[in-house]
Design a protein around this motif. Structure first.
Motif: not given
Ligand SMILES: [Zn+2]
Length: 414
Positions: A173-191
């Motif tokens: 759960g400590a990994a969640a602290s990585r999102l503190a500075d994150v302001r956007a997430y963008l993902e490319l994927h096949i449909e």
């Protein structure tokens, strides 16, 4: 910012990864195996050519950070793991497309904000049945005790297997602290479906992931002899279920959602008995919560009506439910204009399958771009997309990431 991404380099990387971890049976990148480690080794090798800091968080996600003018961060990526005998593009397109975008940004100098690539751990959940593993730790929607004792086909326990890859469930759960500075997430994927191909389109913007209502629906009538019971005297539970199935289909069409009866079981299930009990599994999906609620309410009314018409009764039991997760309106607008600029169409569609982006979107402004899928096939070795469509998708993705970097670089979160 204008990101001068070169789709040819991303496609060369995709082919190299397919050569390394694919074969006649399809992709072999099952999470928490040496083949997955090989795929990650390939990614790390490519990343070692860039001015980025690479590490793995407490939940097993790999991060590659390109320092920018501000600490606020745009995250780009997907998952490199695959189902057994999977395709060459599911997840890999998003990771290696993001790699190309990161590479192009680094070549141009220091970006106005930090840009980080993420390769989520165990998106597929193919081994232990828990999808979106790595991203769920970031969003906080998973608990150690929910997954600790899950076992794979060989009987190995999840907690033991992930520990061999450095993941301690009590610390993940400590990994969640990585999102503190994150302001956007963008993902490319096949449909992974036929919508874009059927419309003759190369790319599309994803509006969000659909909500799901899943119910077990039990119709009860009266078991009776198939030979001696005249038609007007019957209480046939299957006929009630059949009326219900057609009504559910019509409701989905009316609300522009989807609904499936994926299983039906008659009891006692023999040709000589009018079925006394029929149980069906109903799965309804829609991007809009109110529409989904209306679909369900109408299905319940249709179930009662169908039961009545066949002199039966009906009961609904909820098996599973998830709310729709809409993506960020500003990023959707940016992705649509990027898709229009590169392909001439700004088609937007919901995603039926869940993605890591759905977990990210719980707390972070998020968007996805889809490329078409040939014949709508995925999770199979036949999975493919025309190269021109992949190229257009990577260009649209790069342009949308450029918009997000501008926004975050100016200190705006939305
Ligand atoms: Zn995927």
């Amino acid at each position: 910012m204008d990101i001068a991404a070169r789709p040819d380099r991303a496609i060369a990387d995709l082919r190299a990864l397919a050569d390394l971890t694919g074969g006649p049976g399809g992709a072999r990148r099952l999470c928490w195996t040496s083949e997955w480690e090989n795929a990650r080794g390939f990614l790390r090798e490519r990343l070692s050519e860039l001015p980025v800091t690479v590490d793995v968080d407490e939940a097993g996600n790999l991060w590659a950070r390109l320092e920018g003018g501000r600490a606020e961060t745009v995250v780009i990526g997907s998952h490199i793991d695959s189902v057994p005998n999977g395709g060459w593009l599911d997840g890999a397109l998003g990771v290696l497309g993001a790699l190309e975008v990161l590479r192009s940004i680094a070549e141009a100098g220091t970006p106005p904000c930090t840009v980080t690539l993420i390769d989520f751990a165990d998106e597929e959940g193919a081994r232990f049945g828990r999808s979106l593993f790595g991203s769920s730790w970031l969003s906080g929607s998973i608990k150690a005790d929910d997954v600790r004792d899950l076992r794979d086909a060989a009987g190995d326990r999840l907690a033991d297997v992930v520990a061999a890859y450095g993941v301690d469930l009590d610390r993940a759960g400590a990994a969640a602290s990585r999102l503190a500075d994150v302001r956007a997430y963008l993902e490319l994927h096949i449909e992974q479906g036929p919508v874009l191909e059927t419309a003759g389109l190369a790319v599309g913007t994803v509006l969000g992931t659909v909500g799901v209502e899943r119910h077990r629906v039990v119709f009860r009538g009266q078991a009776a002899h198939s030979g001696s019971t005249p038609m007007p005297s019957r209480r046939d539970s299957f006929l009630a279920a059949a009326r219900f199935a057609l009504a559910v289909r019509d409701g989905a069409v009316r609300h522009q959602g989807v609904a499936t009866i994926g299983a039906a079981e008659c009891t006692p299930g023999v040709a000589t008995v009018v079925p006394g009990v029929t149980t069906v599994l109903l799965d309804q999906r829609h991007l809009d919560a109110a529409e989904l609620a209306a679909m369900l309410a109408e299905a319940k009314a249709a179930g009662a009506e169908a039961a009545d018409a066949e002199k039966c009764t009906v009961e609904f039991e909820r098996i599973w439910q998830i709310d729709p997760i809409p993506f960020d309106p500003d990023l959707i607008a940016a992705a649509r204009s990027a898709c229009r600029a590169v392909s001439g169409s700004d088609h937007a569609l919901p995603s039926g399958p869940l993605h890591d982006a759905a977990e990210m979107a719980r707390t972070i402004p998020t968007v996805m771009i889809f490329s078409s899928s040939t014949n709508g096939i995925s999770h199979a070795k036949e999975e493919d997309t025309p190269i021109e469509h992949l190229e257009l998708a990577i260009r649209a993705y790069a342009q949308t990431v450029g918009h997000a970097i501008d926004r975050v670089g100016r200190g705006q979160s939305r």
